[in-house]
Motif scaffolding. Structure first.
Motif, PDB file in Angstrom:
ATOM      1  N   GLU A  71       0.819  -1.217   0.000  1.00  0.00           N
ATOM      2  CA  GLU A  71       0.000   0.000   0.000  1.00  0.00           C
ATOM      3  C   GLU A  71       0.856   1.272   0.000  1.00  0.00           C
ATOM      4  O   GLU A  71       0.359   2.356  -0.281  1.00  0.00           O
ATOM      5  N   LEU A 133      -4.243  -2.919  -7.468  1.00  0.00           N
ATOM      6  CA  LEU A 133      -5.533  -2.656  -8.111  1.00  0.00           C
ATOM      7  C   LEU A 133      -6.250  -1.508  -7.415  1.00  0.00           C
ATOM      8  O   LEU A 133      -6.827  -0.634  -8.068  1.00  0.00           O
ATOM      9  N   ILE A 134      -6.195  -1.480  -6.098  1.00  0.00           N
ATOM     10  CA  ILE A 134      -6.825  -0.391  -5.342  1.00  0.00           C
ATOM     11  C   ILE A 134      -6.110   0.939  -5.624  1.00  0.00           C
ATOM     12  O   ILE A 134      -6.753   1.966  -5.830  1.00  0.00           O
ATOM     13  N   PHE A 136      -3.972   1.777  -8.245  1.00  0.00           N
ATOM     14  CA  PHE A 136      -3.781   2.242  -9.617  1.00  0.00           C
ATOM     15  C   PHE A 136      -4.929   1.895 -10.559  1.00  0.00           C
ATOM     16  O   PHE A 136      -4.864   2.222 -11.742  1.00  0.00           O
ATOM     17  N   GLU A 137      -5.933   1.231 -10.080  1.00  0.00           N
ATOM     18  CA  GLU A 137      -7.158   0.885 -10.792  1.00  0.00           C
ATOM     19  C   GLU A 137      -6.941   0.507 -12.257  1.00  0.00           C
ATOM     20  O   GLU A 137      -6.346  -0.504 -12.551  1.00  0.00           O
ATOM     21  N   ASN A 138      -7.443   1.311 -13.183  1.00  0.00           N
ATOM     22  CA  ASN A 138      -7.412   0.969 -14.612  1.00  0.00           C
ATOM     23  C   ASN A 138      -6.000   0.813 -15.164  1.00  0.00           C
ATOM     24  O   ASN A 138      -5.768  -0.004 -16.050  1.00  0.00           O
ATOM     25  N   SER A 139      -5.066   1.597 -14.656  1.00  0.00           N
ATOM     26  CA  SER A 139      -3.676   1.476 -15.120  1.00  0.00           C
ATOM     27  C   SER A 139      -3.135   0.078 -14.819  1.00  0.00           C
ATOM     28  O   SER A 139      -2.456  -0.521 -15.646  1.00  0.00           O
ATOM     29  N   ILE A 141      -4.982  -2.644 -14.300  1.00  0.00           N
ATOM     30  CA  ILE A 141      -5.746  -3.619 -15.097  1.00  0.00           C
ATOM     31  C   ILE A 141      -5.157  -3.710 -16.504  1.00  0.00           C
ATOM     32  O   ILE A 141      -4.948  -4.807 -17.035  1.00  0.00           O
TER      33      ILE A 141
END
Length: 151
Positions: A71, A133-134, A136-139, A141
């Protein structure tokens, strides 16, 4: 055991000790070959380069290399060796085990390699990926779709 499972190098060291013990306790699986020494040296050399280059990329991005605190990651590193593997540091540690298996020349040691990969996936990589994932989300993915977990 729980303390060991927090640090990938200690897990790797545990597997290395298991391999060494297997080579002593199961000499029936020992094979001798000059090429195994060469393969061991090559695997060790490549693994050291992979770990150094991946750690350097993290340092250059000024982000954490500590797997116990994903984190605290400040940047998603996707360049350099990270274009080919999402986890080159773990790949390098796996290379250490492969080098030891060749050095010990014991075929039974190879049985531990898939167990090691499963262990690293379960206890380190999946939790790290959940944190990324939490953060950087879409980046993340998109990166995950382009680059394999190991190789």
């Amino acid at each position: 055991m729980q303390r060991i499972m927090k640090y990938p190098p200690l897990v790797t060291l545990s597997f290395m000790i298991m391999m060494y013990l297997m080579s002593i306790l199961a000499p029936l699986f020992n094979v001798n070959s000059f090429s195994f020494d060469w393969l061991s040296t090559t695997s060790l050399f490549v693994s050291v380069l992979v770990i150094i280059s991946s750690g350097w990329k993290f340092k250059k991005a000024n982000t954490t290399v500590d797997p116990t605190t994903p984190e605290k990651t400040t940047h998603l590193v996707t360049s350099g060796i990270y274009r080919y593997s999402r986890n080159p540091m773990y790949l390098g540690l796996l290379g250490f085990l492969i080098a030891e298996a060749f050095l010990l020349s014991n075929l039974l040691c190879l049985v531990l390699l898939p167990i090691y990969i499963h262990t690293m996936n379960k206890y380190f990589i999946r939790p790290e990926e959940a944190a990324l994932l939490i953060l950087f989300e879409n980046s993340f993915i998109t990166y995950k779709q382009k680059v394999r977990r190991w190789l």
